[in-house]
Design a protein around this motif. Structure first.
Motif, PDB file in Angstrom:
ATOM      1  N   LYS A 136       0.857  -1.189   0.000  1.00 53.81           N
ATOM      2  CA  LYS A 136       0.000   0.000   0.000  1.00 53.81           C
ATOM      3  C   LYS A 136       0.896   1.242   0.000  1.00 53.81           C
ATOM      4  O   LYS A 136       1.852   1.322   0.763  1.00 53.81           O
ATOM      5  CB  LYS A 136      -0.911  -0.024   1.233  1.00 53.81           C
ATOM      6  CG  LYS A 136      -1.925   1.094   1.251  1.00 53.81           C
ATOM      7  CD  LYS A 136      -2.935   0.872   2.347  1.00 53.81           C
ATOM      8  CE  LYS A 136      -2.592   1.745   3.523  1.00 53.81           C
ATOM      9  NZ  LYS A 136      -3.628   1.727   4.559  1.00 53.81           N
ATOM     10  N   GLY A 137       0.623   2.183  -0.900  1.00 53.81           N
ATOM     11  CA  GLY A 137       1.389   3.418  -0.983  1.00 53.81           C
ATOM     12  C   GLY A 137       2.571   3.371  -1.940  1.00 53.81           C
ATOM     13  O   GLY A 137       3.124   4.411  -2.287  1.00 53.81           O
ATOM     14  N   PRO A 140      -1.456   3.028  -4.989  1.00 53.75           N
ATOM     15  CA  PRO A 140      -2.693   2.499  -4.403  1.00 53.75           C
ATOM     16  C   PRO A 140      -2.832   2.891  -2.931  1.00 53.75           C
ATOM     17  O   PRO A 140      -1.875   2.800  -2.164  1.00 53.75           O
ATOM     18  CB  PRO A 140      -2.546   0.988  -4.542  1.00 53.75           C
ATOM     19  CG  PRO A 140      -1.535   0.796  -5.622  1.00 53.75           C
ATOM     20  CD  PRO A 140      -0.615   1.974  -5.528  1.00 53.75           C
ATOM     21  N   GLU A 141      -4.031   3.318  -2.582  1.00 51.98           N
ATOM     22  CA  GLU A 141      -4.297   3.808  -1.233  1.00 51.98           C
ATOM     23  C   GLU A 141      -5.011   2.801  -0.348  1.00 51.98           C
ATOM     24  O   GLU A 141      -5.232   3.065   0.825  1.00 51.98           O
ATOM     25  CB  GLU A 141      -5.132   5.091  -1.333  1.00 51.98           C
ATOM     26  CG  GLU A 141      -4.442   6.169  -2.146  1.00 51.98           C
ATOM     27  CD  GLU A 141      -5.398   7.254  -2.607  1.00 51.98           C
ATOM     28  OE1 GLU A 141      -6.621   7.135  -2.375  1.00 51.98           O
ATOM     29  OE2 GLU A 141      -4.907   8.214  -3.224  1.00 51.98           O
ATOM     30  N   HIS A 142      -5.416   1.678  -0.920  1.00 53.19           N
ATOM     31  CA  HIS A 142      -6.127   0.663  -0.136  1.00 53.19           C
ATOM     32  C   HIS A 142      -5.657  -0.724  -0.556  1.00 53.19           C
ATOM     33  O   HIS A 142      -5.156  -0.917  -1.664  1.00 53.19           O
ATOM     34  CB  HIS A 142      -7.649   0.795  -0.302  1.00 53.19           C
ATOM     35  CG  HIS A 142      -8.093   0.804  -1.732  1.00 53.19           C
ATOM     36  ND1 HIS A 142      -8.285  -0.343  -2.464  1.00 53.19           N
ATOM     37  CD2 HIS A 142      -8.361   1.823  -2.577  1.00 53.19           C
ATOM     38  CE1 HIS A 142      -8.672  -0.034  -3.684  1.00 53.19           C
ATOM     39  NE2 HIS A 142      -8.713   1.283  -3.793  1.00 53.19           N
ATOM     40  N   THR A 143      -5.795  -1.680   0.344  1.00 49.91           N
ATOM     41  CA  THR A 143      -5.392  -3.049   0.029  1.00 49.91           C
ATOM     42  C   THR A 143      -6.467  -3.734  -0.809  1.00 49.91           C
ATOM     43  O   THR A 143      -7.613  -3.301  -0.839  1.00 49.91           O
ATOM     44  CB  THR A 143      -5.145  -3.859   1.319  1.00 49.91           C
ATOM     45  OG1 THR A 143      -6.341  -3.886   2.094  1.00 49.91           O
ATOM     46  CG2 THR A 143      -4.013  -3.264   2.133  1.00 49.91           C
ATOM     47  N   THR A 145      -3.485  -7.523 -12.869  1.00 54.05           N
ATOM     48  CA  THR A 145      -4.162  -7.292 -11.599  1.00 54.05           C
ATOM     49  C   THR A 145      -3.091  -6.891 -10.595  1.00 54.05           C
ATOM     50  O   THR A 145      -2.097  -7.593 -10.420  1.00 54.05           O
ATOM     51  CB  THR A 145      -4.884  -8.567 -11.102  1.00 54.05           C
ATOM     52  OG1 THR A 145      -5.875  -8.930 -12.069  1.00 54.05           O
ATOM     53  CG2 THR A 145      -5.557  -8.329  -9.759  1.00 54.05           C
ATOM     54  N   ILE A 146      -3.305  -5.753  -9.965  1.00 46.65           N
ATOM     55  CA  ILE A 146      -2.372  -5.279  -8.947  1.00 46.65           C
ATOM     56  C   ILE A 146      -2.932  -5.725  -7.596  1.00 46.65           C
ATOM     57  O   ILE A 146      -4.065  -5.389  -7.252  1.00 46.65           O
ATOM     58  CB  ILE A 146      -2.202  -3.753  -8.990  1.00 46.65           C
ATOM     59  CG1 ILE A 146      -1.689  -3.348 -10.372  1.00 46.65           C
ATOM     60  CG2 ILE A 146      -1.280  -3.283  -7.871  1.00 46.65           C
ATOM     61  CD1 ILE A 146      -1.745  -1.863 -10.631  1.00 46.65           C
TER      62      ILE A 146
END
Length: 139
Positions: free
Chosen positions: A76-77, A116-119, A135-136
């Motif tokens: 994340k991040g 990305p800010e969320h899992t 797909t990340i």
């Protein structure tokens, strides 16, 4: 004398069978199971990733994606840069990130970068064809 040859032949056959499979082999053959495709082998990480933590280059040509769609794992991040080249006009759609949509045209590759800010899983697709690019998986 004839009976002493049988144990030697039996032992040799047993040794040949025992040595034919490496220790810890579960009996599955890599030749019978094709390798799973993943963009991880085509991912650039670190300073070489053009200012991102990871970069992946994807080509859509004649209806096929290269590398084949797989899962790219990120924390994340962490910043990701996705470079897409296509032989037809398409819109790149990053699920959950509507501001990261972009058009890609033949001869004009498109870069999409974000952190990305969320899992969870973030599929990246071509909107018109519905083709999955990658797909990340954010952990």
């Amino acid at each position: 004398m004839r009976w002493s040859v049988v144990p030697v032949v039996a032992f040799a056959a047993f040794a040949a069978v025992a040595c034919s499979s490496p220790a810890g082999d579960s009996g599955s053959s890599s030749a019978s199971t094709p390798p799973q495709s993943s963009p991880e082998t085509d991912v650039v990480r670190g300073p070489a990733a053009s200012g991102a933590d990871a970069q992946v280059n994807i080509v859509y040509e004649k209806g096929e994606v290269s590398p084949r769609p797989g899962v790219l794992k990120l924390q994340k991040g962490q910043r990701i840069k996705i470079n897409v080249t296509s032989d037809v006009h398409q819109n790149i759609d990053v699920a959950g990130y509507p501001d990261k949509s972009a058009d890609v045209d033949p001869g004009d590759p498109e870069d999409i970068g974000f952190a990305p800010e969320h899992t969870g899983d973030i599929p990246v697709k071509l909107r018109e064809s519905g083709t999955l690019l990658v797909t990340i998986k954010v952990i």
